[in-house]
Design a protein around this motif. Structure first.
Motif, PDB file in Angstrom:
ATOM      1  N   ILE A 107       1.465 -49.133  19.345  1.00 39.24           N
ATOM      2  CA  ILE A 107       1.646 -48.900  17.911  1.00 39.24           C
ATOM      3  C   ILE A 107       0.341 -48.426  17.278  1.00 39.24           C
ATOM      4  CG2 ILE A 107       2.035 -50.073  15.723  1.00 39.24           C
ATOM      5  CD1 ILE A 107       4.186 -51.689  17.018  1.00 39.24           C
ATOM      6  N   VAL A 108      -0.759 -49.077  17.662  1.00 37.29           N
ATOM      7  CA  VAL A 108      -2.048 -48.672  17.070  1.00 37.29           C
ATOM      8  C   VAL A 108      -2.407 -47.254  17.492  1.00 37.29           C
ATOM      9  CG1 VAL A 108      -4.480 -49.204  16.954  1.00 37.29           C
ATOM     10  CG2 VAL A 108      -2.834 -51.025  16.890  1.00 37.29           C
ATOM     11  N   SER A 135       7.642 -70.805  24.155  1.00 37.47           N
ATOM     12  CA  SER A 135       7.322 -71.682  23.038  1.00 37.47           C
ATOM     13  C   SER A 135       6.166 -71.067  22.254  1.00 37.47           C
ATOM     14  CB  SER A 135       6.950 -73.069  23.554  1.00 37.47           C
ATOM     15  OG  SER A 135       5.807 -72.971  24.341  1.00 37.47           O
ATOM     16  N   ASP A 136       6.418 -70.814  20.993  1.00 37.79           N
ATOM     17  CA  ASP A 136       5.401 -70.312  20.075  1.00 37.79           C
ATOM     18  C   ASP A 136       4.765 -69.002  20.554  1.00 37.79           C
ATOM     19  OD1 ASP A 136       4.027 -70.289  17.816  1.00 37.79           O
ATOM     20  OD2 ASP A 136       2.815 -72.073  18.196  1.00 37.79           O
ATOM     21  N   PRO A 137       5.536 -67.922  20.537  1.00 43.65           N
ATOM     22  CA  PRO A 137       5.005 -66.671  21.095  1.00 43.65           C
ATOM     23  C   PRO A 137       3.846 -66.078  20.303  1.00 43.65           C
ATOM     24  CG  PRO A 137       7.114 -66.296  20.049  1.00 43.65           C
ATOM     25  CD  PRO A 137       6.908 -67.766  20.060  1.00 43.65           C
ATOM     26  N   ILE A 138       3.811 -66.322  18.991  1.00 40.94           N
ATOM     27  CA  ILE A 138       2.731 -65.719  18.203  1.00 40.94           C
ATOM     28  C   ILE A 138       1.389 -66.344  18.563  1.00 40.94           C
ATOM     29  CG2 ILE A 138       1.909 -65.338  15.862  1.00 40.94           C
ATOM     30  CD1 ILE A 138       4.695 -65.119  14.949  1.00 40.94           C
ATOM     31  N   ARG A 139       1.428 -67.684  18.773  1.00 37.97           N
ATOM     32  CA  ARG A 139       0.195 -68.364  19.163  1.00 37.97           C
ATOM     33  C   ARG A 139      -0.297 -67.862  20.523  1.00 37.97           C
ATOM     34  NH1 ARG A 139      -2.247 -73.386  18.349  1.00 37.97           N
ATOM     35  NH2 ARG A 139      -3.270 -74.157  20.229  1.00 37.97           N
ATOM     36  N   GLY A 140       0.628 -67.728  21.455  1.00 37.55           N
ATOM     37  CA  GLY A 140       0.251 -67.232  22.767  1.00 37.55           C
ATOM     38  C   GLY A 140      -0.314 -65.822  22.693  1.00 37.55           C
ATOM     39  N   LEU A 141       0.321 -65.013  21.842  1.00 40.17           N
ATOM     40  CA  LEU A 141      -0.142 -63.633  21.674  1.00 40.17           C
ATOM     41  C   LEU A 141      -1.571 -63.604  21.143  1.00 40.17           C
ATOM     42  CD1 LEU A 141       1.464 -61.067  22.158  1.00 40.17           C
ATOM     43  CD2 LEU A 141       1.882 -60.926  19.735  1.00 40.17           C
ATOM     44  N   GLY A 142      -1.835 -64.422  20.128  1.00 43.09           N
ATOM     45  CA  GLY A 142      -3.175 -64.442  19.553  1.00 43.09           C
ATOM     46  C   GLY A 142      -4.219 -64.918  20.545  1.00 43.09           C
ATOM     47  N   VAL A 143      -3.864 -65.968  21.291  1.00 46.87           N
ATOM     48  CA  VAL A 143      -4.837 -66.505  22.255  1.00 46.87           C
ATOM     49  C   VAL A 143      -5.137 -65.470  23.323  1.00 46.87           C
ATOM     50  CG1 VAL A 143      -5.090 -68.191  24.089  1.00 46.87           C
ATOM     51  CG2 VAL A 143      -4.300 -68.917  21.854  1.00 46.87           C
ATOM     52  N   ARG A 144      -4.087 -64.792  23.804  1.00 41.47           N
ATOM     53  CA  ARG A 144      -4.335 -63.818  24.869  1.00 41.47           C
ATOM     54  C   ARG A 144      -5.071 -62.594  24.346  1.00 41.47           C
ATOM     55  NH1 ARG A 144       0.180 -62.377  28.665  1.00 41.47           N
ATOM     56  NH2 ARG A 144      -1.634 -61.555  29.733  1.00 41.47           N
ATOM     57  N   LEU A 145      -4.777 -62.244  23.110  1.00 40.23           N
ATOM     58  CA  LEU A 145      -5.445 -61.072  22.538  1.00 40.23           C
ATOM     59  C   LEU A 145      -6.931 -61.313  22.367  1.00 40.23           C
ATOM     60  CD1 LEU A 145      -4.133 -58.463  21.794  1.00 40.23           C
ATOM     61  CD2 LEU A 145      -3.980 -59.185  19.458  1.00 40.23           C
ATOM     62  N   LEU A 146      -7.304 -62.554  22.091  1.00 35.73           N
ATOM     63  CA  LEU A 146      -8.714 -62.834  21.848  1.00 35.73           C
ATOM     64  C   LEU A 146      -9.426 -63.411  23.056  1.00 35.73           C
ATOM     65  CD1 LEU A 146      -8.833 -64.096  18.209  1.00 35.73           C
ATOM     66  CD2 LEU A 146      -9.647 -61.970  19.137  1.00 35.73           C
ATOM     67  N   SER A 147      -8.745 -63.590  24.181  1.00 31.84           N
ATOM     68  CA  SER A 147      -9.454 -64.064  25.361  1.00 31.84           C
ATOM     69  C   SER A 147      -9.384 -63.038  26.477  1.00 31.84           C
ATOM     70  CB  SER A 147      -8.855 -65.396  25.817  1.00 31.84           C
ATOM     71  OG  SER A 147      -7.496 -65.211  26.120  1.00 31.84           O
ATOM     72  N   GLU A 148      -8.159 -62.785  26.946  1.00 35.96           N
ATOM     73  CA  GLU A 148      -7.990 -61.921  28.101  1.00 35.96           C
ATOM     74  C   GLU A 148      -8.204 -60.451  27.756  1.00 35.96           C
ATOM     75  OE1 GLU A 148      -4.309 -61.763  30.948  1.00 35.96           O
ATOM     76  OE2 GLU A 148      -4.483 -63.650  29.888  1.00 35.96           O
ATOM     77  N   HIS A 149      -7.683 -60.063  26.583  1.00 38.15           N
ATOM     78  CA  HIS A 149      -7.689 -58.647  26.209  1.00 38.15           C
ATOM     79  C   HIS A 149      -8.680 -58.371  25.092  1.00 38.15           C
ATOM     80  CE1 HIS A 149      -4.107 -57.815  28.590  1.00 38.15           C
ATOM     81  NE2 HIS A 149      -3.734 -59.013  28.238  1.00 38.15           N
ATOM     82  N   LEU A 150      -9.776 -59.146  25.077  1.00 37.88           N
ATOM     83  CA  LEU A 150     -10.711 -59.017  23.949  1.00 37.88           C
ATOM     84  C   LEU A 150     -11.348 -57.637  23.923  1.00 37.88           C
ATOM     85  CD1 LEU A 150     -12.111 -60.369  21.637  1.00 37.88           C
ATOM     86  CD2 LEU A 150     -13.874 -61.114  23.184  1.00 37.88           C
ATOM     87  N   ILE A 151     -11.750 -57.141  25.116  1.00 36.81           N
ATOM     88  CA  ILE A 151     -12.455 -55.849  25.151  1.00 36.81           C
ATOM     89  C   ILE A 151     -11.515 -54.736  24.724  1.00 36.81           C
ATOM     90  CG2 ILE A 151     -13.644 -54.224  26.645  1.00 36.81           C
ATOM     91  CD1 ILE A 151     -14.653 -56.528  28.217  1.00 36.81           C
ATOM     92  N   SER A 152     -10.262 -54.777  25.197  1.00 37.09           N
ATOM     93  CA  SER A 152      -9.328 -53.723  24.793  1.00 37.09           C
ATOM     94  C   SER A 152      -9.102 -53.763  23.299  1.00 37.09           C
ATOM     95  CB  SER A 152      -8.002 -53.889  25.518  1.00 37.09           C
ATOM     96  OG  SER A 152      -8.113 -54.738  26.598  1.00 37.09           O
ATOM     97  N   MET A 153      -9.025 -54.965  22.739  1.00 37.81           N
ATOM     98  CA  MET A 153      -8.767 -55.050  21.311  1.00 37.81           C
ATOM     99  C   MET A 153      -9.939 -54.500  20.509  1.00 37.81           C
ATOM    100  SD  MET A 153      -7.715 -58.179  18.923  1.00 37.81           S
ATOM    101  CE  MET A 153      -9.370 -58.253  18.340  1.00 37.81           C
ATOM    102  N   GLU A 154     -11.160 -54.853  20.932  1.00 36.07           N
ATOM    103  CA  GLU A 154     -12.323 -54.330  20.204  1.00 36.07           C
ATOM    104  C   GLU A 154     -12.406 -52.814  20.344  1.00 36.07           C
ATOM    105  OE1 GLU A 154     -14.307 -55.835  18.238  1.00 36.07           O
ATOM    106  OE2 GLU A 154     -13.421 -57.806  18.529  1.00 36.07           O
ATOM    107  N   LEU A 155     -12.130 -52.326  21.566  1.00 36.80           N
ATOM    108  CA  LEU A 155     -12.165 -50.881  21.785  1.00 36.80           C
ATOM    109  C   LEU A 155     -11.168 -50.179  20.887  1.00 36.80           C
ATOM    110  CD1 LEU A 155     -12.436 -50.156  25.596  1.00 36.80           C
ATOM    111  CD2 LEU A 155     -13.924 -49.405  23.783  1.00 36.80           C
ATOM    112  N   ILE A 156      -9.981 -50.740  20.783  1.00 39.20           N
ATOM    113  CA  ILE A 156      -8.955 -50.057  20.007  1.00 39.20           C
ATOM    114  C   ILE A 156      -9.284 -50.137  18.519  1.00 39.20           C
ATOM    115  CG2 ILE A 156      -7.163 -51.741  19.460  1.00 39.20           C
ATOM    116  CD1 ILE A 156      -5.297 -49.826  20.934  1.00 39.20           C
ATOM    117  N   ALA A 157      -9.983 -51.216  18.119  1.00 37.90           N
ATOM    118  CA  ALA A 157     -10.394 -51.307  16.717  1.00 37.90           C
ATOM    119  C   ALA A 157     -11.414 -50.228  16.391  1.00 37.90           C
ATOM    120  CB  ALA A 157     -10.958 -52.691  16.431  1.00 37.90           C
TER     121      ALA A 157
END
Lengths: 169, 101
Positions: B66-67, A121-143
């Motif tokens: 992808i990134v 149910s609502d995969p985009i919402r789940g993706l956003g929540v997980r990206l900004l909670s569980e995988h926050l460090i990886s996301m910042e690193l990749i940015a």
């Protein structure tokens, strides 16, 4: 309907990949890559991965392909009217890849994957929540990595890098 | 059943990318082959994300891939452009020195 679309898009991708395999023209290969990427984006949509499909369209088709075309136009001698790429090692590489493909096919034949039904149910919402909670460090690193890489690419490709000859102190 | 077809497509894309990356002499074609292989892995991630318990892991991995592919393509193409300026060619077999002097 869904599975029919999936088969159509996979056939399109397979055709484009086969075309890329046999063409010598770099520009044609780049456009074959475009077709493959768009078919893959459609397949992602059918697997209810809409956000990944949009990212694929924006980053690959909109970004990487444009970079590729620019690099082709900057580096090939288009005045001669040919954009051909030479080939080498034409015996061993296709042979070994065919062996790899056959082995993977046998593996799939022996252990087929069953489709698991059920929608998220609502995969985009789940993706956003997980990206900004569980995988926050990886996301910042990749940015940060992407920023550094783009600055580095601009520096490497820039004009001043090559004109700055060895200065005698 | 359609799942297996897609997995076979992924395997085929990977092998085709491998052949392109190994056999072509032009550096840009090698990069195109590498992009093809990365896309094959992305397809497999998306397919198997439907099978896992946590059904969004595959999509997260795909986004990261992808990134990273974008980063790799940017640096690779910049190096190819610079290589063309120094050596006046993009054929990898003819670039045999680090410093063209």
């Amino acid at each position: 309907m869904n599975s029919l679309l999936m088969i159509i898009f996979s056939a399109l991708a397979a055709l484009a990949v086969t075309f890329m395999l046999f063409t010598r023209n770099i520009m044609y290969a780049a456009f074959g890559l475009v077709t493959t990427l768009i078919s893959l984006a459609a397949i992602y949509v059918l697997f209810s991965a809409e956000f990944v499909a949009v990212a694929q369209l924006m980053i690959y088709v909109g970004g990487i392909i444009v970079l590729l075309l620019f690099a082709i136009m900057l580096t090939q001698k288009t005045g001669l009217g040919v954009l051909k790429s030479g080939t080498a090692r034409l015996f061993m590489a296709p042979l070994l890849s065919a062996v790899l493909l056959v082995l993977l096919g046998v593996l799939l034949w022996e252990f087929p994957v069953n489709t698991r039904t059920g929608e998220v149910s609502d995969p985009i919402r789940g993706l956003g929540v997980r990206l900004l909670s569980e995988h926050l460090i990886s996301m910042e690193l990749i940015a940060v990595l992407l920023l550094v890489v783009l600055i580095g690419a601009a520096t490497i490709a820039g004009k001043f890098y090559i004109t700055s000859k060895r200065r005698v102190p | 059943m359609s799942m297996n077809i897609l997995l076979l497509l992924g395997a085929y894309m990977f092998c085709a990318g491998l052949v392109i990356a190994i056999t072509r002499k032009n550096a840009i074609m090698v990069l195109i082959g590498i992009e093809l292989m990365l896309n094959a892995s992305n397809l497999n991630f998306i397919i198997f994300s439907g099978q896992a318990d946590n059904r969004l892991d595959g999509q997260l991995f795909t986004l990261f891939v992808i990134v990273l592919a974008a980063a790799e393509a940017a640096v690779g193409l910049a190096i190819i452009v610079q290589m063309y300026r120094k050596f006046k060619t993009t054929e990898l077999d003819r670039v045999t020195k680090l410093n063209n002097e």
